[in-house]
Design a protein around this motif. Sequence first.
Motif, short mmCIF file in Angstrom:
data_model
loop_
_atom_site.label_atom_id
_atom_site.label_comp_id
_atom_site.label_asym_id
_atom_site.label_seq_id
_atom_site.Cartn_x
_atom_site.Cartn_y
_atom_site.Cartn_z
N THR A 1 0.85 -1.19 0.00
CA THR A 1 0.00 0.00 0.00
C THR A 1 0.89 1.24 0.00
O THR A 1 1.91 1.29 0.68
CB THR A 1 -0.92 0.01 1.23
N VAL A 2 0.48 2.23 -0.78
CA VAL A 2 1.26 3.45 -0.96
C VAL A 2 0.64 4.58 -0.13
O VAL A 2 -0.57 4.80 -0.17
CB VAL A 2 1.30 3.86 -2.44
N LYS A 3 1.48 5.29 0.58
CA LYS A 3 1.03 6.47 1.33
C LYS A 3 1.08 7.67 0.40
O LYS A 3 2.12 8.01 -0.17
CB LYS A 3 1.94 6.71 2.54
N SER A 4 -0.05 8.34 0.24
CA SER A 4 -0.13 9.47 -0.67
C SER A 4 0.73 10.63 -0.18
O SER A 4 0.77 10.94 1.01
CB SER A 4 -1.58 9.94 -0.80
N ALA A 5 1.41 11.26 -1.14
CA ALA A 5 2.21 12.45 -0.83
C ALA A 5 1.45 13.72 -1.14
O ALA A 5 1.93 14.82 -0.85
CB ALA A 5 3.51 12.42 -1.63
N ILE A 6 0.24 13.59 -1.71
CA ILE A 6 -0.49 14.79 -2.11
C ILE A 6 -1.90 14.86 -1.52
O ILE A 6 -2.60 15.84 -1.74
CB ILE A 6 -0.57 14.90 -3.65
N SER A 7 -2.30 13.84 -0.78
CA SER A 7 -3.64 13.87 -0.20
C SER A 7 -3.67 13.06 1.09
O SER A 7 -3.00 12.02 1.19
CB SER A 7 -4.67 13.30 -1.19
N THR B 1 -11.95 -0.94 -2.85
CA THR B 1 -10.69 -1.61 -2.53
C THR B 1 -10.55 -2.02 -1.08
O THR B 1 -9.71 -2.87 -0.75
CB THR B 1 -9.51 -0.69 -2.87
N GLY B 2 -11.34 -1.40 -0.19
CA GLY B 2 -11.17 -1.65 1.23
C GLY B 2 -10.04 -0.82 1.83
O GLY B 2 -9.74 -0.93 3.03
N ILE B 3 -9.40 0.02 1.00
CA ILE B 3 -8.31 0.87 1.48
C ILE B 3 -8.91 2.20 1.94
O ILE B 3 -9.23 3.06 1.13
CB ILE B 3 -7.25 1.10 0.39
N THR B 4 -9.08 2.34 3.23
CA THR B 4 -9.61 3.58 3.79
C THR B 4 -8.50 4.62 3.89
O THR B 4 -7.31 4.33 3.68
CB THR B 4 -10.20 3.33 5.18
N SER B 5 -8.86 5.82 4.29
CA SER B 5 -7.86 6.87 4.48
C SER B 5 -6.85 6.47 5.55
O SER B 5 -5.65 6.71 5.41
CB SER B 5 -8.55 8.19 4.85
N ASP B 6 -7.35 5.84 6.63
CA ASP B 6 -6.45 5.39 7.70
C ASP B 6 -5.47 4.34 7.20
O ASP B 6 -4.27 4.38 7.53
CB ASP B 6 -7.26 4.84 8.88
N VAL B 7 -5.98 3.39 6.41
CA VAL B 7 -5.10 2.34 5.87
C VAL B 7 -4.07 2.95 4.92
O VAL B 7 -2.88 2.60 4.96
CB VAL B 7 -5.93 1.27 5.12
N MET B 8 -4.51 3.88 4.08
CA MET B 8 -3.59 4.52 3.13
C MET B 8 -2.46 5.22 3.87
O MET B 8 -1.29 5.15 3.47
CB MET B 8 -4.36 5.52 2.25
N ARG B 9 -2.78 5.88 4.96
CA ARG B 9 -1.76 6.65 5.69
C ARG B 9 -0.74 5.76 6.38
O ARG B 9 0.32 6.22 6.81
CB ARG B 9 -2.43 7.59 6.69
N THR B 10 -1.02 4.46 6.50
CA THR B 10 -0.04 3.52 7.08
C THR B 10 0.87 2.93 6.00
O THR B 10 1.77 2.13 6.31
CB THR B 10 -0.75 2.36 7.81
N GLY B 11 0.64 3.30 4.75
CA GLY B 11 1.45 2.77 3.65
C GLY B 11 2.85 3.36 3.60
O GLY B 11 3.23 4.17 4.45
N VAL B 12 3.61 2.95 2.59
CA VAL B 12 4.99 3.43 2.45
C VAL B 12 5.04 4.50 1.36
O VAL B 12 4.16 4.56 0.49
CB VAL B 12 5.95 2.27 2.09
N PRO B 13 6.03 5.36 1.36
CA PRO B 13 6.16 6.37 0.30
C PRO B 13 6.22 5.70 -1.07
O PRO B 13 6.74 4.59 -1.22
CB PRO B 13 7.47 7.07 0.64
N PHE B 14 5.72 6.40 -2.07
CA PHE B 14 5.58 5.83 -3.41
C PHE B 14 6.91 5.33 -3.97
O PHE B 14 7.00 4.21 -4.48
CB PHE B 14 4.96 6.88 -4.34
N ALA B 15 7.95 6.14 -3.90
CA ALA B 15 9.25 5.74 -4.45
C ALA B 15 9.76 4.47 -3.79
O ALA B 15 10.29 3.56 -4.45
CB ALA B 15 10.27 6.86 -4.28
N GLN B 16 9.56 4.37 -2.48
CA GLN B 16 10.00 3.17 -1.75
C GLN B 16 9.20 1.95 -2.19
O GLN B 16 9.74 0.85 -2.34
CB GLN B 16 9.84 3.41 -0.25
N ALA B 17 7.90 2.15 -2.41
CA ALA B 17 7.04 1.05 -2.86
C ALA B 17 7.49 0.53 -4.22
O ALA B 17 7.56 -0.69 -4.45
CB ALA B 17 5.59 1.51 -2.92
#
Length: 291
Positions: A46-52, A63-79
Amino acid sequence: MNYVILDLEWDSTFFVKQKRFINQILQIGAVKLDQNFQIIDTFEITVKSAISKRVTGRFARLTGITSDVMRTGVPFAQAVEKYNAWVGDDTVTMTWSNSDLYTILENEENLLDGVKFKIEKYMDLQKFIQNEMKLKGYEDKNQVSLALAAEFLDVKTDDIDFHTAKDDSLVAAYLLKKCYNAERFVPLIKDTANPEFFKKLRFKSYAISNLKDENVDKEYLEFSCPKCKQKAKKVTKWKYSNRWFSANFICDCGEKFNGRVTFKKTYDDLIVRQKICEFKEKKKENKEVTV
């Protein structure tokens, strides 16, 4: 050689920097197959958004990916770096239609600084599967969804959660194993090192609205009478509306009709459609084209 089926989940997000919406990748999922199309590994991140800070309600429901779940993701470049390391070498990457490639390009250009998805060889799996379905009697010309393809080909999806990247990749893998035909599969594999690959991908097809365009073949501006099959005479100027050129025609046999033609320029070809409609009485129209 291994095969990787890649799937992405993205959300439409307003990009303040460019004052427009972009399809931001928020989940990367994939399945790795060996030469016999046996599953040897899976990947999901899961990717953590850098713009939202939030995802849309529709995205969360699908998708089941809530805002809380998204914020636990990793930065896009790292993903992307983790995905590239997992892919390995000598791999053919497949996606369900090439729409994922457009999203990848958009994200690479706007959200990544020098990091790119590792895609050495590529194939549009949706195109291959739909062609195989046609050979089995499937007639719908619209792009087929994963769920519909699975239903038509009797692929069990009871334990599948559609619209999650890894599970969608799994379904695509089941479909590939069921439909594989080397003679029809191998020619669809493209080498992304060829400059024409991304040049073609970036090309945007367009409808031609000017009959003086160099791509227009004037032969398609001629019409034969639907009654006697002889060449008919154009008796009005060409008019352009809703991507169609139209003009009235009269044949020596007395038959009257309205001839219509549309031209669509793609990277490789010019797609032309003609049709014959009811004769139009003279009236004001938006735009006239003289040829």
